[in-house]
Design an enzyme around this catalytic site. Sequence first.
Site, PDB file in Angstrom:
ATOM      1  N   ASP A 108      70.085  -3.550 -12.946  1.00  0.00           N
ATOM      2  CA  ASP A 108      70.298  -2.341 -13.734  1.00  0.00           C
ATOM      3  C   ASP A 108      70.682  -1.159 -12.847  1.00  0.00           C
ATOM      4  OD1 ASP A 108      68.885  -3.326 -16.552  1.00  0.00           O
ATOM      5  OD2 ASP A 108      67.907  -4.154 -14.786  1.00  0.00           O
ATOM      6  N   ASP A 141      73.111  -6.169 -15.595  1.00  0.00           N
ATOM      7  CA  ASP A 141      73.481  -4.782 -15.875  1.00  0.00           C
ATOM      8  C   ASP A 141      73.984  -4.161 -14.576  1.00  0.00           C
ATOM      9  OD1 ASP A 141      73.008  -5.032 -18.547  1.00  0.00           O
ATOM     10  OD2 ASP A 141      71.460  -3.479 -18.675  1.00  0.00           O
ATOM     11  N   TYR A 144      77.264   0.251 -15.362  1.00  0.00           N
ATOM     12  CA  TYR A 144      77.048   1.052 -16.574  1.00  0.00           C
ATOM     13  C   TYR A 144      78.276   1.888 -16.850  1.00  0.00           C
ATOM     14  CZ  TYR A 144      72.202  -0.304 -16.707  1.00  0.00           C
ATOM     15  OH  TYR A 144      71.052  -1.031 -16.833  1.00  0.00           O
ATOM     16  N   HIS A 288      68.922 -12.007 -16.777  1.00  0.00           N
ATOM     17  CA  HIS A 288      68.812 -10.565 -17.023  1.00  0.00           C
ATOM     18  C   HIS A 288      67.613 -10.203 -17.906  1.00  0.00           C
ATOM     19  CE1 HIS A 288      69.829  -6.413 -17.519  1.00  0.00           C
ATOM     20  NE2 HIS A 288      69.926  -6.544 -18.824  1.00  0.00           N
ATOM     21  N   HIS A 297      61.896  -2.298 -23.678  1.00  0.00           N
ATOM     22  CA  HIS A 297      62.436  -3.401 -24.484  1.00  0.00           C
ATOM     23  C   HIS A 297      61.369  -4.416 -24.864  1.00  0.00           C
ATOM     24  CE1 HIS A 297      66.537  -2.213 -24.233  1.00  0.00           C
ATOM     25  NE2 HIS A 297      66.676  -2.445 -22.945  1.00  0.00           N
ATOM     26  N   HIS A 323      66.664  -5.707 -17.057  1.00  0.00           N
ATOM     27  CA  HIS A 323      66.688  -5.247 -18.452  1.00  0.00           C
ATOM     28  C   HIS A 323      65.767  -4.058 -18.687  1.00  0.00           C
ATOM     29  CE1 HIS A 323      68.230  -5.516 -22.430  1.00  0.00           C
ATOM     30  NE2 HIS A 323      67.110  -5.917 -23.005  1.00  0.00           N
ATOM     31  N   ASP A 324      64.479  -4.189 -18.434  1.00  0.00           N
ATOM     32  CA  ASP A 324      63.631  -3.006 -18.486  1.00  0.00           C
ATOM     33  C   ASP A 324      63.729  -2.311 -17.128  1.00  0.00           C
ATOM     34  OD1 ASP A 324      62.600  -2.538 -21.003  1.00  0.00           O
ATOM     35  OD2 ASP A 324      61.074  -4.096 -20.800  1.00  0.00           O
TER      36      ASP A 324
END
Length: 401
Positions: A108, A141, A144, A288, A297, A323-324
């Site tokens: 992320d 991720d 972005y 992910h 999430h 993800h988180d």
Amino acid sequence: MKTTAGGDLQKQVVIPIATLPLLPREDETAQAPSASSSSFSQRNGMHLPNRQTRRTFVVTSFVTLTCLALAIIVWSHVIRSRVASDDGPSLPSGLTSRAAVRFLALGDWGRDGDFNQSLVAKQMSRVAADMAVQFVVSTGDNFYDSGLPDVAAPQFSSSFTNVYSNASLQVPWYSVLGNHDYYGNALAQLHPRLAARDPRWICRRSMRLSLPLCQAAESQIAPCEHTVDLFLYDSTPLVREYRHTWERHLDWRGLNAQNWTQQEEAQLQELEGWLSSSHATWKVVIGHHPVFSFGEHGSQPEMVERVKPIMERHSVDLYLNGHDHNLQHIKREDSPVHFITSGGGSKAWREQQAPPRANSPGLQYFWPGQGFAAVEVDVGEVRLSFVGNDGMVMHRLVLKK
Ligand SMILES: *[C@@H]1O[C@H](CO)[C@@H](O)[C@H](O)[C@H]1NC(C)=O
Ligand SMILES: *[C@@H]1O[C@H](CO)[C@@H](O)[C@H](O)[C@H]1NC(C)=O
Ligand SMILES: CC(=O)N[C@H]1CO[C@H](CO)[C@@H](O)[C@@H]1O
């Protein structure tokens, strides 16, 4: 482009560590021709005619070996202090140890260096130098807000190449896709032309890495039987809410989106097949989406339902996800797997503190900010350390076998 399920899923990418462009490790190369082992072989080959010579030999060897031992102690001390003084203060973490396999894991992240991405990158480069990491794992991720639009996208440079620019991070980056990568052109991130722009970039829908765990000296004696196997898989196509009811378009090209059942089964079969054929000492699965999470999430029902039982059947030790946007370590009573969220590569979320333990079964550690995981693997031990954006180790997990 194949659209049948499992078309390119069936391709097993096994990259032995010997082919990884490893960074030279100065202390290792310096110590490789071990003085004591060469004197051992000399002694073995020596013919000893009488007691006098033998006594002289014993005394001489004793003195020689003592001197050598002293020299090695002093020498390693010098080397260690040199490494430690390289780039700012040394970490009070013991992350300079030399496990057989050493890597960083983060997720992320790609935001042109903003939201502390550059600060995390700076701490990564210091830890990577201290550990002489062999590779980095990205839990997805990667770019972005919407992945990459095409293979020429400037974000690839501004969010990856130019941010993780230090010498210590010039190692392979094994990456999976996250849901944000599917909001853009998912095929672009998988395209070999990106590797021409930056040869570190190795992104696949799925990939298996089998890395030997013997130190160089042991491998000379016998082929290394112990490995850590890493299984990277694509979790986004398994998340049902993205398929039809998501407001954003996801780029399903290359997958069998006409028949999700078939797509899902093919992916899970591949993971199960790889895991069941693996004789690794340590098994690590990387995707992910989390199985369990106490972040924004939360836990992902599809992973709990489908991926977790496969991992438990095949004695997986660690599950790594993003993800988180935080760092979490979860170890529940009802599962042998350690669940690790490493999604702190840039923008942290609204969480200000760890959730209450009483509502968080298995939660061992929660950090609501930026950071990454540093992983060291030896035959008998795995050490995973969470490092924050100040470069300090905040939590450490040690597994032994
Ligand atoms: C970046 O990190 C610093 C130091 O931890 C923190 O004070 C700041 O709020 C962070 N900024 C963002 C955008 O996360
Ligand atoms: C999807 O694939 C499965 C397995 O091959 C098949 O049994 C099923 O009929 C297919 N469903 C559709 C809607 O095509
Ligand atoms: C971001 C970062 O850590 N940059 C460092 C990269 O390496 C050079 C040279 O070693 C340092 O001067 C930078 O601070």
